[in-house]
Motif scaffolding. Structure first.
Motif, short mmCIF file in Angstrom:
data_model
loop_
_atom_site.label_atom_id
_atom_site.label_comp_id
_atom_site.label_asym_id
_atom_site.label_seq_id
_atom_site.Cartn_x
_atom_site.Cartn_y
_atom_site.Cartn_z
N PRO A 29 0.84 -1.21 0.00
CA PRO A 29 0.00 0.00 0.00
C PRO A 29 0.87 1.26 0.00
CG PRO A 29 0.06 -0.94 2.19
CD PRO A 29 0.84 -1.87 1.29
N LEU A 30 1.58 1.46 -1.08
CA LEU A 30 2.51 2.58 -1.21
C LEU A 30 1.97 3.56 -2.24
CD1 LEU A 30 5.41 3.56 -0.39
CD2 LEU A 30 6.24 2.32 -2.38
N PRO A 31 1.83 4.83 -1.88
CA PRO A 31 1.35 5.81 -2.86
C PRO A 31 2.29 5.90 -4.06
CG PRO A 31 1.37 6.76 -0.64
CD PRO A 31 2.08 5.43 -0.57
N SER A 32 1.75 6.30 -5.18
CA SER A 32 2.51 6.48 -6.43
C SER A 32 3.12 5.17 -6.92
CB SER A 32 3.61 7.53 -6.26
OG SER A 32 3.06 8.76 -5.84
N THR A 33 2.37 4.09 -6.79
CA THR A 33 2.86 2.77 -7.17
C THR A 33 3.40 2.76 -8.60
OG1 THR A 33 1.32 1.69 -5.68
CG2 THR A 33 2.19 0.35 -7.47
N ASN A 34 2.62 3.27 -9.55
CA ASN A 34 3.05 3.22 -10.95
C ASN A 34 4.35 3.99 -11.16
OD1 ASN A 34 0.86 1.65 -11.58
ND2 ASN A 34 -0.36 3.33 -12.36
N ALA A 35 4.51 5.14 -10.52
CA ALA A 35 5.73 5.92 -10.67
C ALA A 35 6.93 5.18 -10.11
CB ALA A 35 5.58 7.28 -9.98
N GLY A 120 -3.95 -10.88 -6.05
CA GLY A 120 -3.10 -9.98 -5.27
C GLY A 120 -3.35 -8.53 -5.63
N GLU A 121 -3.55 -8.29 -6.91
CA GLU A 121 -3.83 -6.92 -7.35
C GLU A 121 -5.21 -6.47 -6.89
OE1 GLU A 121 -2.73 -3.28 -8.99
OE2 GLU A 121 -1.63 -5.01 -8.27
N VAL A 122 -6.17 -7.38 -6.86
CA VAL A 122 -7.49 -7.04 -6.32
C VAL A 122 -7.34 -6.60 -4.87
CG1 VAL A 122 -9.68 -8.06 -5.56
CG2 VAL A 122 -8.86 -8.48 -7.89
N GLU A 123 -6.58 -7.35 -4.08
CA GLU A 123 -6.39 -7.00 -2.68
C GLU A 123 -5.67 -5.66 -2.52
OE1 GLU A 123 -7.91 -8.54 -0.20
OE2 GLU A 123 -8.77 -9.74 -1.82
N ARG A 124 -4.68 -5.42 -3.37
CA ARG A 124 -3.96 -4.15 -3.31
C ARG A 124 -4.89 -2.99 -3.64
NH1 ARG A 124 -1.63 -0.19 -5.91
NH2 ARG A 124 -2.28 -0.87 -7.95
N LEU A 125 -5.70 -3.14 -4.67
CA LEU A 125 -6.64 -2.09 -5.03
C LEU A 125 -7.64 -1.83 -3.89
CD1 LEU A 125 -7.31 -2.93 -8.78
CD2 LEU A 125 -6.23 -0.86 -7.89
N LYS A 126 -8.14 -2.90 -3.31
CA LYS A 126 -9.08 -2.75 -2.19
C LYS A 126 -8.43 -2.00 -1.03
CE LYS A 126 -12.01 -6.80 -2.97
NZ LYS A 126 -12.36 -8.15 -2.46
#
Length: 131
Positions: A29-35, A120-126
């Motif tokens: 849960p880290l902000p700016s994941t894509n960057a 895992g990505e579903v959980e991260r998005l949630k």
């Protein structure tokens, strides 16, 4: 061990560590994941450039590339397409739709490995977007 062989060993280790870090960032849960993932990708590209120069001098140090089986390549493409579509939705504040898209992918994907990535990505998005 000679200097070029040692460099090759370390560059391979660094590439693996960077790849693992990108996975951790994706799942954290880290902000700016894509960057952050983009920055790691840039660092990996630099490592690959150095490896390319090294392999021109010492081709015997390069590990032969083995192409993935067709079913793995197809699963990679399906997952990649689903992730891109989900990220596009999440970027436009349609997080519930992104989660639904990835959950549907995971429900229908035959590859357990690729299902686990989508889940895992579903959980991260949630966790990141509190839908």
């Amino acid at each position: 061990m000679d200097a070029l062989a040692e460099l090759n060993k370390r560059l391979r280790l660094i590439a693996g560590l960077l790849d693992g870090a990108a996975s951790l960032i994706r799942d954290a849960p880290l902000p700016s994941t894509n960057a952050h993932i983009r920055r790691i990708g840039e660092a990996l590209a630099s490592v690959y450039e150095i490896q390319g120069a090294l392999y021109k001098l010492r081709p015997e140090l390069e590990v032969p590339y083995e192409d993935a089986p067709e079913e793995v390549r197809a699963a990679n493409k399906r997952l990649g397409d689903a992730m891109i579509a989900a990220y596009d939705l999440a970027d436009t504040a349609m997080v519930a739709e992104a989660i639904a898209l990835l959950a549907d992918f995971a429900k229908n994907e035959p590859s357990e490995y690729h299902r686990s990535i989508a889940n895992g990505e579903v959980e991260r998005l949630k966790a990141n977007y509190e839908t």
